[in-house]
Design a protein around this motif. Structure first.
Motif, PDB file in Angstrom:
ATOM      1  N   CYS A  79       7.784   8.998   3.346  1.00 43.38           N
ATOM      2  CA  CYS A  79       9.017   8.440   3.916  1.00 43.38           C
ATOM      3  C   CYS A  79       9.508   7.289   3.040  1.00 43.38           C
ATOM      4  CB  CYS A  79       8.787   7.920   5.327  1.00 43.38           C
ATOM      5  SG  CYS A  79       8.266   9.169   6.484  1.00 43.38           S
ATOM      6  N   ALA A  80       8.564   6.452   2.582  1.00 43.45           N
ATOM      7  CA  ALA A  80       8.929   5.314   1.743  1.00 43.45           C
ATOM      8  C   ALA A  80       9.556   5.796   0.437  1.00 43.45           C
ATOM      9  CB  ALA A  80       7.701   4.465   1.459  1.00 43.45           C
ATOM     10  N   ALA A  81       8.959   6.843  -0.144  1.00 43.74           N
ATOM     11  CA  ALA A  81       9.484   7.359  -1.408  1.00 43.74           C
ATOM     12  C   ALA A  81      10.904   7.878  -1.218  1.00 43.74           C
ATOM     13  CB  ALA A  81       8.573   8.460  -1.939  1.00 43.74           C
ATOM     14  N   VAL A  82      11.140   8.564  -0.094  1.00 45.77           N
ATOM     15  CA  VAL A  82      12.479   9.090   0.167  1.00 45.77           C
ATOM     16  C   VAL A  82      13.447   7.944   0.412  1.00 45.77           C
ATOM     17  CG1 VAL A  82      13.868  10.454   1.768  1.00 45.77           C
ATOM     18  CG2 VAL A  82      11.637  11.283   1.049  1.00 45.77           C
ATOM     19  N   LEU A  83      12.983   6.921   1.136  1.00 49.17           N
ATOM     20  CA  LEU A  83      13.838   5.768   1.419  1.00 49.17           C
ATOM     21  C   LEU A  83      14.299   5.115   0.117  1.00 49.17           C
ATOM     22  CD1 LEU A  83      15.022   3.622   3.331  1.00 49.17           C
ATOM     23  CD2 LEU A  83      12.794   2.531   3.388  1.00 49.17           C
ATOM     24  N   GLY A  84      13.368   4.989  -0.842  1.00 46.14           N
ATOM     25  CA  GLY A  84      13.727   4.340  -2.097  1.00 46.14           C
ATOM     26  C   GLY A  84      14.481   5.269  -3.036  1.00 46.14           C
ATOM     27  N   GLY A  85      14.421   6.550  -2.780  1.00 45.23           N
ATOM     28  CA  GLY A  85      15.031   7.523  -3.689  1.00 45.23           C
ATOM     29  C   GLY A  85      13.914   8.241  -4.409  1.00 45.23           C
ATOM     30  N   ILE A  86      13.575   9.438  -3.949  1.00 46.40           N
ATOM     31  CA  ILE A  86      12.389  10.095  -4.487  1.00 46.40           C
ATOM     32  C   ILE A  86      12.620  10.500  -5.945  1.00 46.40           C
ATOM     33  CG2 ILE A  86      12.932  12.443  -3.712  1.00 46.40           C
ATOM     34  CD1 ILE A  86       9.845  12.431  -2.868  1.00 46.40           C
ATOM     35  N   GLY A  87      11.607  10.323  -6.748  1.00 47.14           N
ATOM     36  CA  GLY A  87      11.728  10.603  -8.174  1.00 47.14           C
ATOM     37  C   GLY A  87      12.024   9.344  -8.975  1.00 47.14           C
TER      38      GLY A  87
ATOM     39  N   LEU B 110      -1.607  10.454   7.874  1.00 40.86           N
ATOM     40  CA  LEU B 110      -0.480   9.643   8.334  1.00 40.86           C
ATOM     41  C   LEU B 110      -0.001   8.697   7.231  1.00 40.86           C
ATOM     42  CD1 LEU B 110       1.196   9.348  10.818  1.00 40.86           C
ATOM     43  CD2 LEU B 110      -0.272   7.489  11.559  1.00 40.86           C
ATOM     44  N   LEU B 111      -0.968   8.135   6.502  1.00 37.72           N
ATOM     45  CA  LEU B 111      -0.630   7.228   5.402  1.00 37.72           C
ATOM     46  C   LEU B 111       0.242   7.959   4.383  1.00 37.72           C
ATOM     47  CD1 LEU B 111      -1.153   4.460   4.089  1.00 37.72           C
ATOM     48  CD2 LEU B 111      -3.071   5.510   2.909  1.00 37.72           C
ATOM     49  N   GLY B 112      -0.172   9.179   4.041  1.00 35.07           N
ATOM     50  CA  GLY B 112       0.577   9.970   3.075  1.00 35.07           C
ATOM     51  C   GLY B 112       1.987  10.243   3.563  1.00 35.07           C
ATOM     52  N   LEU B 113       2.096  10.596   4.833  1.00 29.45           N
ATOM     53  CA  LEU B 113       3.417  10.897   5.388  1.00 29.45           C
ATOM     54  C   LEU B 113       4.332   9.689   5.323  1.00 29.45           C
ATOM     55  CD1 LEU B 113       2.865  12.973   8.591  1.00 29.45           C
ATOM     56  CD2 LEU B 113       4.248  13.521   6.608  1.00 29.45           C
TER      57      LEU B 113
ATOM     58  N   VAL C 202       0.840  -1.198   0.000  1.00 29.77           N
ATOM     59  CA  VAL C 202       0.000   0.000   0.000  1.00 29.77           C
ATOM     60  C   VAL C 202       0.881   1.256   0.000  1.00 29.77           C
ATOM     61  CG1 VAL C 202      -1.724   1.285   1.272  1.00 29.77           C
ATOM     62  CG2 VAL C 202      -1.858  -1.195   1.181  1.00 29.77           C
ATOM     63  N   TYR C 203       1.875   1.270   0.894  1.00 29.66           N
ATOM     64  CA  TYR C 203       2.796   2.415   0.933  1.00 29.66           C
ATOM     65  C   TYR C 203       3.416   2.637  -0.444  1.00 29.66           C
ATOM     66  CZ  TYR C 203       2.775   2.269   6.045  1.00 29.66           C
ATOM     67  OH  TYR C 203       2.418   2.296   7.359  1.00 29.66           O
ATOM     68  N   ALA C 204       3.797   1.528  -1.090  1.00 28.03           N
ATOM     69  CA  ALA C 204       4.482   1.645  -2.372  1.00 28.03           C
ATOM     70  C   ALA C 204       3.583   2.317  -3.400  1.00 28.03           C
ATOM     71  CB  ALA C 204       4.904   0.258  -2.856  1.00 28.03           C
ATOM     72  N   VAL C 205       2.307   1.919  -3.439  1.00 27.07           N
ATOM     73  CA  VAL C 205       1.414   2.508  -4.449  1.00 27.07           C
ATOM     74  C   VAL C 205       1.191   4.001  -4.154  1.00 27.07           C
ATOM     75  CG1 VAL C 205      -0.860   2.390  -5.485  1.00 27.07           C
ATOM     76  CG2 VAL C 205       0.318   0.303  -4.886  1.00 27.07           C
ATOM     77  N   VAL C 206       1.053   4.344  -2.863  1.00 26.80           N
ATOM     78  CA  VAL C 206       0.904   5.758  -2.525  1.00 26.80           C
ATOM     79  C   VAL C 206       2.197   6.500  -2.856  1.00 26.80           C
ATOM     80  CG1 VAL C 206       0.307   7.414  -0.731  1.00 26.80           C
ATOM     81  CG2 VAL C 206      -0.710   5.151  -0.709  1.00 26.80           C
ATOM     82  N   ALA C 207       3.327   5.864  -2.535  1.00 23.79           N
ATOM     83  CA  ALA C 207       4.621   6.495  -2.768  1.00 23.79           C
ATOM     84  C   ALA C 207       4.844   6.776  -4.251  1.00 23.79           C
ATOM     85  CB  ALA C 207       5.737   5.615  -2.220  1.00 23.79           C
ATOM     86  N   LEU C 208       4.276   5.914  -5.123  1.00 25.94           N
ATOM     87  CA  LEU C 208       4.410   6.145  -6.562  1.00 25.94           C
ATOM     88  C   LEU C 208       3.846   7.527  -6.931  1.00 25.94           C
ATOM     89  CD1 LEU C 208       3.466   2.709  -8.141  1.00 25.94           C
ATOM     90  CD2 LEU C 208       5.682   3.841  -8.161  1.00 25.94           C
ATOM     91  N   GLY C 209       2.717   7.872  -6.283  1.00 21.51           N
ATOM     92  CA  GLY C 209       2.120   9.183  -6.550  1.00 21.51           C
ATOM     93  C   GLY C 209       3.060  10.315  -6.179  1.00 21.51           C
TER      94      GLY C 209
ATOM     95  N   ILE D  10       8.885  14.898 -11.748  1.00 23.13           N
ATOM     96  CA  ILE D  10       8.683  15.797 -12.882  1.00 23.13           C
ATOM     97  C   ILE D  10       8.841  17.268 -12.512  1.00 23.13           C
ATOM     98  CG2 ILE D  10       6.162  16.027 -12.766  1.00 23.13           C
ATOM     99  CD1 ILE D  10       6.279  15.457 -15.859  1.00 23.13           C
ATOM    100  N   ILE D  11       8.376  17.680 -11.321  1.00 26.74           N
ATOM    101  CA  ILE D  11       8.567  19.104 -10.988  1.00 26.74           C
ATOM    102  C   ILE D  11       9.230  19.348  -9.632  1.00 26.74           C
ATOM    103  CG2 ILE D  11       6.902  20.306 -12.465  1.00 26.74           C
ATOM    104  CD1 ILE D  11       4.867  20.024 -10.253  1.00 26.74           C
ATOM    105  N   GLN D  12       9.868  18.341  -9.050  1.00 31.90           N
ATOM    106  CA  GLN D  12      10.587  18.513  -7.781  1.00 31.90           C
ATOM    107  C   GLN D  12       9.709  19.169  -6.729  1.00 31.90           C
ATOM    108  OE1 GLN D  12      12.452  19.469 -10.714  1.00 31.90           O
ATOM    109  NE2 GLN D  12      12.980  17.311 -10.612  1.00 31.90           N
ATOM    110  N   LEU D  13       8.483  18.684  -6.611  1.00 29.37           N
ATOM    111  CA  LEU D  13       7.574  19.265  -5.636  1.00 29.37           C
ATOM    112  C   LEU D  13       7.004  18.144  -4.779  1.00 29.37           C
ATOM    113  CD1 LEU D  13       5.163  21.989  -5.851  1.00 29.37           C
ATOM    114  CD2 LEU D  13       4.014  19.821  -5.885  1.00 29.37           C
ATOM    115  N   ILE D  14       6.941  18.367  -3.474  1.00 34.80           N
ATOM    116  CA  ILE D  14       6.312  17.382  -2.597  1.00 34.80           C
ATOM    117  C   ILE D  14       4.819  17.661  -2.611  1.00 34.80           C
ATOM    118  CG2 ILE D  14       6.157  16.486  -0.273  1.00 34.80           C
ATOM    119  CD1 ILE D  14       9.006  17.453   0.185  1.00 34.80           C
ATOM    120  N   ASN D  15       4.071  16.763  -3.237  1.00 35.59           N
ATOM    121  CA  ASN D  15       2.618  16.953  -3.294  1.00 35.59           C
ATOM    122  C   ASN D  15       2.031  16.546  -1.951  1.00 35.59           C
ATOM    123  OD1 ASN D  15      -0.033  17.133  -3.858  1.00 35.59           O
ATOM    124  ND2 ASN D  15      -0.083  15.426  -5.291  1.00 35.59           N
ATOM    125  N   PHE D  16       2.075  17.500  -1.032  1.00 33.47           N
ATOM    126  CA  PHE D  16       1.738  17.202   0.352  1.00 33.47           C
ATOM    127  C   PHE D  16       0.300  16.716   0.491  1.00 33.47           C
ATOM    128  CE2 PHE D  16       0.922  18.174   4.771  1.00 33.47           C
ATOM    129  CZ  PHE D  16       2.076  17.712   5.346  1.00 33.47           C
ATOM    130  N   ALA D  17      -0.580  17.092  -0.439  1.00 32.33           N
ATOM    131  CA  ALA D  17      -1.997  16.746  -0.317  1.00 32.33           C
ATOM    132  C   ALA D  17      -2.308  15.367  -0.900  1.00 32.33           C
ATOM    133  CB  ALA D  17      -2.845  17.817  -0.983  1.00 32.33           C
TER     134      ALA D  17
END
Lengths: 366, 328
Positions: free
Chosen positions: B235-243, B228-231, B17-24, B31-38
């Motif tokens: 974290c997962a995206a950063v762990l794997g290397g964001i982008g 919390l899920l998004g956060l 689940v984290y992985a699929v959210v992290a893909l977003g 593409i635009i170096q922006l953390i889509n916080f929402a």
């Protein structure tokens, strides 16, 4: 900004006028709680919360406004200050230290937490730092919620109750007292106490902003690499911003605990951090008076809405369709978006910030 | 050993689940170096929409799988619209503004979305109707449900599809071109705004699927579930290397496993009775068979943030990420 300069010069040239103005504001601030008490004591309490939020916003302004570091976990320092006071002045541990002793302790402990958070993370770029601070806020809350076992330190989700009220020189702040036949209720006493603390905080902030440190913060905010080239120890100065901001939070937290006489982890959730941030952003990051105005505005407007929207809804539909709490939060959210879109420097922008954001608009896409 | 396997399976499901959210997160960041916080809120909206549809159809007599599919396919377009609206309202006008500006609007938008959702779906926990019969399989002493298996497989499929999209299609090529250099891509005839909008929409569609996953795994939807899920997914995206698309996958699964194992074992690891000579006073209680742990599984939420801090301090580019220059 030539017109701003000429305005301030104009004010300086007529000191009499300035003093008359200050005297008028002082009288208004002193008379305010009496006027509010006429409407209801609840409004005095709201005024107290507004000042408390102004204190918090001033602290966060050091981090976000002066140094340009986005801190989304600021409420954690508020929590640390509040719990310091609660543990040192309540039957929970049986300790009852005096107010003036605990307040600096709370500030110091919050400051330590600020350094603890800042030391490993300040090398990070702005948006990463924001997320890490957010995580830090959550971690603190998880600990507050769970440090009831195996040794009961925070009493978990039940929180700590029966906290000692403020008492200075024999004057108890939670009871009604009399000064020349004038009844002064507990919340009114707290109002004056908070007002004094706020004025001190504002003076400290103004002095800080124009100091060597304040200028270093501004330099880092504008261009960190250039600041380093100019001989500023950026890591140290940024850490200082975190520590300073945190100690303001700690002091506000201590006073909060004393006024409420009850605290629980529920008061220190992420939404509160965002509320304080909204105040700073709305008022204008880096502008001391703007930030105070933002805090007062965002504390009072939702309450006014609460007292107007509910009756209107009841009259129109016979029941409340949108709860006041929801309106309040929608207001915060929309304020953040609208301000960043249409007035990125805030409602009351500081001159430097305005210049910086105007310049940023002209920057080419990266 | 059974505990280990059980926590591992639970961790993998959560991690999927984290992985699929992290893909977003990672696509938008790429593409635009922006953390889509929402983004977490988009996931929440997806779960909520699916909840409404599934509840409506629960007694319609349709086969359960079809109901879930209809629910998901209603959630996806709604989320895509929300994602697109986010980009148009909160991010596009600020594309050239200082970095913190879009982050602040994102926070504002996520509060707005949360409270709009609360007005629509109430502030209560909404229980997903249990239309799909849970079947439990036994693997080496640990139990795994069919829902868990579907979640993990679906995660792998989505991931593969996304990789194909990014690397093998015309759309993917123009997206990558935009990511590398928006101005030059624009000069080459790529409609940058369109690519960015599509990226947001795809991320949001993945979010919708993730929302349905969480909803059917835990059986509950709540208007604050996204935060919390998004956060954690971030974290997962950063762990794997964001982008980095495979990075999100690796990070997500790894974070899920770390969390599950951490929560499973922290009680034993911090058992004060393991070191009775340190605390003489506890000896009697320990002898009575009591376990006095400093930390318990209720500290689960802390792990993700500790991982985040550790990664950012030790290896800011993440496990699979390339070194990114400081663009602050």
């Amino acid at each position: 900004m030539p017109h701003v300069k000429s305005q301030s010069h104009h004010l300086m040239r007529s000191p009499v006028l300035a003093w008359v103005g200050i005297a008028l504001i002082a009288v208004a601030l002193i008379a305010l709680p009496f006027a509010l008490a006429q409407i209801g004591t609840a409004w005095v309490r709201i005024a107290n919360l507004a000042i408390l939020f102004a204190l918090l916003a001033l602290g966060l302004n050091i981090v976000v406004g002066f140094a340009g570091l986005l801190d989304l976990g600021y409420i954690a320092f508020f929590a640390v200050g509040a719990y310091c006071y609660a543990l040192l002045a309540s039957p929970h541990f049986g300790l009852h230290l005096p107010f003036w002793l605990i307040l600096p302790i709370g500030a110091l402990v919050a400051c330590l937490f600020g350094v603890l958070l800042g030391a490993p993370t300040l090398k990070l770029r702005g948006d990463y730092l924001a997320i890490v601070t957010l995580g830090f806020g959550e971690i603190v809350r998880v600990f507050l919620n769970n440090l009831a076992r195996p040794i009961n330190i925070t009493n978990g989700p039940q929180g700590i109750s029966r906290i000692d009220p403020v008492s200075i020189g024999g004057i108890k702040f939670n009871t009604t007292g009399k000064v020349f036949d004038l009844a002064i209720s507990g919340p009114m006493k707290y109002y004056y106490l908070l007002l004094i603390v706020l004025i001190i905080a504002i003076v400290i902030n103004i002095r800080l902003q124009n100091s060597r440190i304040g200028r270093a913060w501004e330099a880092i905010r504008e261009d960190e690499i250039a600041a380093r080239a100019m001989g500023i120890n950026t890591t140290q100065i940024k850490l200082l911003a975190f520590a300073m901001g945190a100690s303001f939070g700690g002091i506000a937290g201590g006073i909060f605990a004393a006024i409420q006489q009850f605290i629980s982890p529920e008061s220190f959730v992420l939404v509160e951090s965002i509320m304080v941030l909204s105040m700073v952003v709305l008022g204008g990051m880096g502008n001391i008076w703007g930030v105070v105005a933002g805090a007062v505005l965002l504390s009072f407007v939702p309450e006014i809405l609460r007292y107007t929207v509910l009756p209107v809804q009841n009259a129109l539909f016979g029941r409340a369709i949108v709860e006041p709490e929801v309106i309040r939060m929608l207001l915060f959210g929309l304020a953040l978006v609208a301000v960043m879109l249409y007035r990125p420097a805030g409602l009351f922008p500081s001159a430097v910030r305005r210049r910086e954001l105007a310049k940023a608009d002209a920057r080419l896409p990266a | 050993m059974e505990t280990f396997l059980q926590q591992l399976f639970n961790g993998l499901t959560l991690g999927a689940v984290y992985a699929v959210v992290a893909l977003g997160y990672t696509m938008v960041y790429g593409i635009i170096q922006l953390i889509n916080f929402a983004h977490g809120e988009v996931v929440m909206i997806g779960a909520m929409v699916a909840f409404t549809i599934i509840t409506l159809l629960a007694n319609s007599g349709l086969p359960p799988v079809a109901i879930v599919l209809i629910g998901t396919s209603c959630a996806i377009p709604v989320c895509m619209i929300v994602g697109y609206a986010l980009e148009r309202i909160a991010y596009r006008p600020l594309r050239n503004a200082p970095r913190l500006a879009p982050l602040i609007t994102a926070i504002g938008m996520s509060i707005v979305l949360q409270h709009v959702a609360m007005m629509v779906w109430s502030r209560n926990n909404l229980a997903f109707p249990q239309i799909i019969k849970t079947e439990t399989y036994d693997i080496a002493g640990a139990s795994v449900t069919n829902i868990q298996i579907v979640i993990v497989i679906l995660c792998l499929v989505l991931m593969g599809g996304l990789l194909w999209l990014v690397h093998r299609t015309r759309l993917g090529i123009s997206m990558r071109a935009t990511a590398q250099n928006p101005r030059v891509a624009g000069l080459m005839g790529v409609n940058i705004n369109r690519e960015i909008a599509i990226t947001f929409a795809i991320g949001a569609a993945l979010g919708a699927v993730a929302g349905v996953m969480v909803g059917s795994y835990y059986g509950i939807a709540h208007y604050q579930m996204g935060a919390l899920l998004g956060l954690k997914a971030f974290c997962a995206a950063v762990l794997g290397g964001i982008g980095n698309v495979p990075g999100a996958m690796v990070g997500g699964l790894l974070l899920g496993v770390i969390e599950a194992l951490g929560a499973g074992y922290i009680g034993d690891l911090t058992d004060l009775c393991a070191v009775p000579w340190l605390f003489a006073g506890l000896a009697a209680r320990c002898a009575a068979g009591e376990h006095i742990s400093l930390f318990g599984s209720n500290y689960q939420d802390v792990f993700a943030f500790l991982v985040l801090i550790a990664v950012l301090v030790l290896r800011p580019s993440g496990l699979l990420g390339e070194r990114v220059g400081d663009r602050a």
